[in-house]
Scaffold this motif. Structure first.
Motif, PDB file in Angstrom:
ATOM      1  N   PHE A 148       0.643  -0.620   0.513  1.00 35.77           N
ATOM      2  CA  PHE A 148       0.485  -0.238  -0.063  1.00 35.77           C
ATOM      3  C   PHE A 148       1.318   1.508   0.486  1.00 35.77           C
ATOM      4  CE2 PHE A 148      -3.290  -3.361   1.125  1.00 35.77           C
ATOM      5  CZ  PHE A 148      -3.933  -2.601   0.389  1.00 35.77           C
ATOM      6  N   ARG A 149       1.636   1.278   0.546  1.00 45.28           N
ATOM      7  CA  ARG A 149       2.881   2.371   0.515  1.00 45.28           C
ATOM      8  C   ARG A 149       3.274   2.540  -0.490  1.00 45.28           C
ATOM      9  NH1 ARG A 149       6.228   1.075   4.495  1.00 45.28           N
ATOM     10  NH2 ARG A 149       4.924   2.284   6.693  1.00 45.28           N
ATOM     11  N   GLN A 150       4.653   1.699  -0.898  1.00 47.36           N
ATOM     12  CA  GLN A 150       4.530   2.269  -2.591  1.00 47.36           C
ATOM     13  C   GLN A 150       3.795   2.224  -3.538  1.00 47.36           C
ATOM     14  OE1 GLN A 150       6.137  -2.525  -2.860  1.00 47.36           O
ATOM     15  NE2 GLN A 150       8.040  -1.567  -2.705  1.00 47.36           N
ATOM     16  N   PHE A 151       2.116   1.988  -3.609  1.00 43.47           N
ATOM     17  CA  PHE A 151       1.119   2.237  -4.541  1.00 43.47           C
ATOM     18  C   PHE A 151       1.241   3.195  -4.272  1.00 43.47           C
ATOM     19  CE2 PHE A 151      -3.071   1.684  -6.202  1.00 43.47           C
ATOM     20  CZ  PHE A 151      -3.252   1.950  -7.133  1.00 43.47           C
ATOM     21  N   ALA A 152       0.791   4.204  -3.053  1.00 47.71           N
ATOM     22  CA  ALA A 152       0.166   5.278  -3.067  1.00 47.71           C
ATOM     23  C   ALA A 152       1.449   6.359  -3.162  1.00 47.71           C
ATOM     24  CB  ALA A 152       0.137   5.303  -1.337  1.00 47.71           C
ATOM     25  N   ASN A 153       2.655   6.190  -3.342  1.00 50.14           N
ATOM     26  CA  ASN A 153       3.692   6.482  -3.368  1.00 50.14           C
ATOM     27  C   ASN A 153       3.510   6.452  -4.995  1.00 50.14           C
ATOM     28  OD1 ASN A 153       5.098   7.609  -0.753  1.00 50.14           O
ATOM     29  ND2 ASN A 153       5.896   5.802  -1.078  1.00 50.14           N
ATOM     30  N   GLU A 154       3.225   5.850  -5.947  1.00 49.54           N
ATOM     31  CA  GLU A 154       2.925   5.972  -7.523  1.00 49.54           C
ATOM     32  C   GLU A 154       2.102   6.932  -7.726  1.00 49.54           C
ATOM     33  OE1 GLU A 154       3.437   2.148  -9.727  1.00 49.54           O
ATOM     34  OE2 GLU A 154       4.631   1.112  -8.610  1.00 49.54           O
ATOM     35  N   VAL A 155       0.815   6.362  -7.521  1.00 48.20           N
ATOM     36  CA  VAL A 155      -0.277   7.351  -7.153  1.00 48.20           C
ATOM     37  C   VAL A 155       0.203   9.679  -6.694  1.00 48.20           C
ATOM     38  CG1 VAL A 155      -2.794   8.361  -6.529  1.00 48.20           C
ATOM     39  CG2 VAL A 155      -1.676   5.754  -7.138  1.00 48.20           C
ATOM     40  N   ARG A 156       1.625   9.221  -6.331  1.00 46.98           N
ATOM     41  CA  ARG A 156       0.999  10.717  -5.358  1.00 46.98           C
ATOM     42  C   ARG A 156       2.365  11.201  -6.458  1.00 46.98           C
ATOM     43  NH1 ARG A 156       2.201   8.470  -0.690  1.00 46.98           N
ATOM     44  NH2 ARG A 156       0.183   8.745   0.564  1.00 46.98           N
ATOM     45  N   THR A 157       3.097  10.419  -7.405  1.00 41.57           N
ATOM     46  CA  THR A 157       3.931  11.174  -8.321  1.00 41.57           C
ATOM     47  C   THR A 157       3.442  10.417  -9.764  1.00 41.57           C
ATOM     48  OG1 THR A 157       6.011   9.375  -7.224  1.00 41.57           O
ATOM     49  CG2 THR A 157       6.356  10.097  -9.597  1.00 41.57           C
ATOM     50  N   ILE A 158       2.439  10.258  -9.852  1.00 43.23           N
ATOM     51  CA  ILE A 158       1.787  10.228 -11.707  1.00 43.23           C
ATOM     52  C   ILE A 158       0.946  11.700 -11.298  1.00 43.23           C
ATOM     53  CG2 ILE A 158       0.255   9.225 -12.506  1.00 43.23           C
ATOM     54  CD1 ILE A 158       1.135   6.702 -12.121  1.00 43.23           C
ATOM     55  N   ARG A 159       0.232  11.733 -10.346  1.00 45.39           N
ATOM     56  CA  ARG A 159      -0.185  12.771  -9.813  1.00 45.39           C
ATOM     57  C   ARG A 159       0.118  13.822  -9.729  1.00 45.39           C
ATOM     58  NH1 ARG A 159      -2.678  12.932  -4.217  1.00 45.39           N
ATOM     59  NH2 ARG A 159      -0.331  13.889  -3.981  1.00 45.39           N
ATOM     60  N   ALA A 160       1.088  14.178  -8.919  1.00 44.48           N
ATOM     61  CA  ALA A 160       1.816  15.444  -9.243  1.00 44.48           C
ATOM     62  C   ALA A 160       2.567  15.558 -10.895  1.00 44.48           C
ATOM     63  CB  ALA A 160       3.813  14.884  -8.521  1.00 44.48           C
ATOM     64  N   MET A 161       2.306  14.457 -11.861  1.00 41.71           N
ATOM     65  CA  MET A 161       3.515  14.745 -13.526  1.00 41.71           C
ATOM     66  C   MET A 161       2.092  14.797 -13.508  1.00 41.71           C
ATOM     67  SD  MET A 161       4.709  11.371 -15.486  1.00 41.71           S
ATOM     68  CE  MET A 161       2.267  11.509 -15.159  1.00 41.71           C
ATOM     69  N   LEU A 162       0.940  14.880 -13.477  1.00 46.09           N
ATOM     70  CA  LEU A 162      -0.286  15.124 -14.202  1.00 46.09           C
ATOM     71  C   LEU A 162      -0.225  16.861 -14.380  1.00 46.09           C
ATOM     72  CD1 LEU A 162      -2.611  11.973 -13.558  1.00 46.09           C
ATOM     73  CD2 LEU A 162      -1.371  12.670 -16.120  1.00 46.09           C
ATOM     74  N   ALA A 163      -0.440  16.954 -13.185  1.00 48.00           N
ATOM     75  CA  ALA A 163      -0.441  18.803 -12.843  1.00 48.00           C
ATOM     76  C   ALA A 163       0.189  19.306 -13.243  1.00 48.00           C
ATOM     77  CB  ALA A 163      -0.898  18.391 -10.661  1.00 48.00           C
ATOM     78  N   ALA A 214      -3.610   0.664 -12.608  1.00 47.94           N
ATOM     79  CA  ALA A 214      -4.224   0.892 -11.620  1.00 47.94           C
ATOM     80  C   ALA A 214      -4.142   2.595 -11.079  1.00 47.94           C
ATOM     81  CB  ALA A 214      -4.289   0.158 -10.742  1.00 47.94           C
ATOM     82  N   ALA A 215      -2.356   3.104 -10.938  1.00 54.30           N
ATOM     83  CA  ALA A 215      -2.234   4.314 -10.172  1.00 54.30           C
ATOM     84  C   ALA A 215      -2.869   4.983 -11.407  1.00 54.30           C
ATOM     85  CB  ALA A 215      -0.751   3.692 -10.459  1.00 54.30           C
ATOM     86  N   LEU A 216      -2.649   4.870 -12.498  1.00 65.15           N
ATOM     87  CA  LEU A 216      -2.722   6.637 -13.390  1.00 65.15           C
ATOM     88  C   LEU A 216      -4.843   6.427 -13.191  1.00 65.15           C
ATOM     89  CD1 LEU A 216      -2.894   8.143 -15.231  1.00 65.15           C
ATOM     90  CD2 LEU A 216      -3.144   6.865 -17.004  1.00 65.15           C
ATOM     91  N   TYR A 217      -5.320   5.753 -12.604  1.00 59.10           N
ATOM     92  CA  TYR A 217      -6.587   5.822 -12.508  1.00 59.10           C
ATOM     93  C   TYR A 217      -7.151   6.154 -11.245  1.00 59.10           C
ATOM     94  CZ  TYR A 217     -11.520   4.052 -11.621  1.00 59.10           C
ATOM     95  OH  TYR A 217     -13.096   4.779 -11.204  1.00 59.10           O
ATOM     96  N   PHE A 218      -6.448   5.770 -10.145  1.00 54.28           N
ATOM     97  CA  PHE A 218      -6.366   6.308  -8.698  1.00 54.28           C
ATOM     98  C   PHE A 218      -5.819   7.792  -9.096  1.00 54.28           C
ATOM     99  CE2 PHE A 218      -6.947   2.369  -7.447  1.00 54.28           C
ATOM    100  CZ  PHE A 218      -8.069   2.476  -6.003  1.00 54.28           C
ATOM    101  N   SER A 219      -4.640   8.514  -9.482  1.00 53.87           N
ATOM    102  CA  SER A 219      -3.922   9.704  -9.512  1.00 53.87           C
ATOM    103  C   SER A 219      -4.979  10.279 -10.370  1.00 53.87           C
ATOM    104  CB  SER A 219      -2.922   9.716 -10.534  1.00 53.87           C
ATOM    105  OG  SER A 219      -2.079   8.688 -10.011  1.00 53.87           O
ATOM    106  N   VAL A 220      -5.469   9.828 -11.717  1.00 53.92           N
ATOM    107  CA  VAL A 220      -6.176  10.795 -12.195  1.00 53.92           C
ATOM    108  C   VAL A 220      -8.134  11.052 -10.840  1.00 53.92           C
ATOM    109  CG1 VAL A 220      -8.151  11.373 -13.917  1.00 53.92           C
ATOM    110  CG2 VAL A 220      -6.132  10.034 -14.481  1.00 53.92           C
ATOM    111  N   ALA A 221      -8.414  10.177 -10.230  1.00 53.32           N
ATOM    112  CA  ALA A 221      -9.306  10.595  -9.764  1.00 53.32           C
ATOM    113  C   ALA A 221      -9.060  11.477  -8.410  1.00 53.32           C
ATOM    114  CB  ALA A 221      -9.908   9.479  -8.734  1.00 53.32           C
ATOM    115  N   ASP A 222      -7.654  11.993  -7.676  1.00 41.80           N
ATOM    116  CA  ASP A 222      -7.384  12.447  -7.157  1.00 41.80           C
ATOM    117  C   ASP A 222      -7.192  13.680  -7.331  1.00 41.80           C
ATOM    118  OD1 ASP A 222      -6.697  11.970  -3.689  1.00 41.80           O
ATOM    119  OD2 ASP A 222      -5.013  12.993  -4.771  1.00 41.80           O
ATOM    120  N   LEU A 223      -7.104  13.831  -8.964  1.00 42.44           N
ATOM    121  CA  LEU A 223      -7.241  15.209  -9.208  1.00 42.44           C
ATOM    122  C   LEU A 223      -8.545  15.664  -9.086  1.00 42.44           C
ATOM    123  CD1 LEU A 223      -4.133  15.074 -12.404  1.00 42.44           C
ATOM    124  CD2 LEU A 223      -4.236  16.612 -10.099  1.00 42.44           C
ATOM    125  N   GLY A 224      -9.826  14.726  -9.615  1.00 39.21           N
ATOM    126  CA  GLY A 224     -11.066  15.055  -9.073  1.00 39.21           C
ATOM    127  C   GLY A 224     -11.531  15.149 -10.399  1.00 39.21           C
TER     128      GLY A 224
END
Length: 75
Positions: free
Chosen positions: A29-44, A65-75
Motif C-alpha cells: 500500500f505504501r509503494q502504491f500510494a507513492n506511485e499514485v502521488r508521483t503520477i498525480r504530481a506529473m499530471l498536475a 491502476a495508479a493512473l486511475y487513482f491519480s486522475v481520480a485524486d485530481l478530481g
C-alpha cells in the motif's frame, strides 16, 4: 469522499501489506500510494485539473491502476 481516501487510509493502516500485483510485480500500500502521488504530481505539472479529460489505452497493470487513482485524486 473520493476513492483515493480509501487508498490513503489503507496506506496508514496497512502500509507494508500487499496492495496490488500484476504479472510482473507486487507492491505494498505504501509503494502504491507513492506511485499514485508521483503520477498525480506529473499530471498536475502538465496542466491536468478537475476539468480535464484523460484517456488511457493500456493493458491491466499496476501502472494503469495508479493512473486511475491519480486522475481520480485530481478530481
Amino acid at each position: 469522499m473520493k476513492i483515493t481516501d480509501f487508498l490513503w487510509r489503507s496506506e496508514r493502516l496497512f502500509a507494508d501489506l500487499l496492495a496490488i500485483q500484476d504479472a510482473k510485480r507486487s507492491v505494498t500500500f505504501r509503494q502504491f500510494a507513492n506511485e499514485v502521488r508521483t503520477i498525480r504530481a506529473m499530471l498536475a505539472a502538465r496542466g491536468v485539473t478537475n476539468d480535464s479529460r484523460v484517456a488511457v489505452v493500456s493493458k491491466n497493470c499496476i501502472e494503469y491502476a495508479a493512473l486511475y487513482f491519480s486522475v481520480a485524486d485530481l478530481g
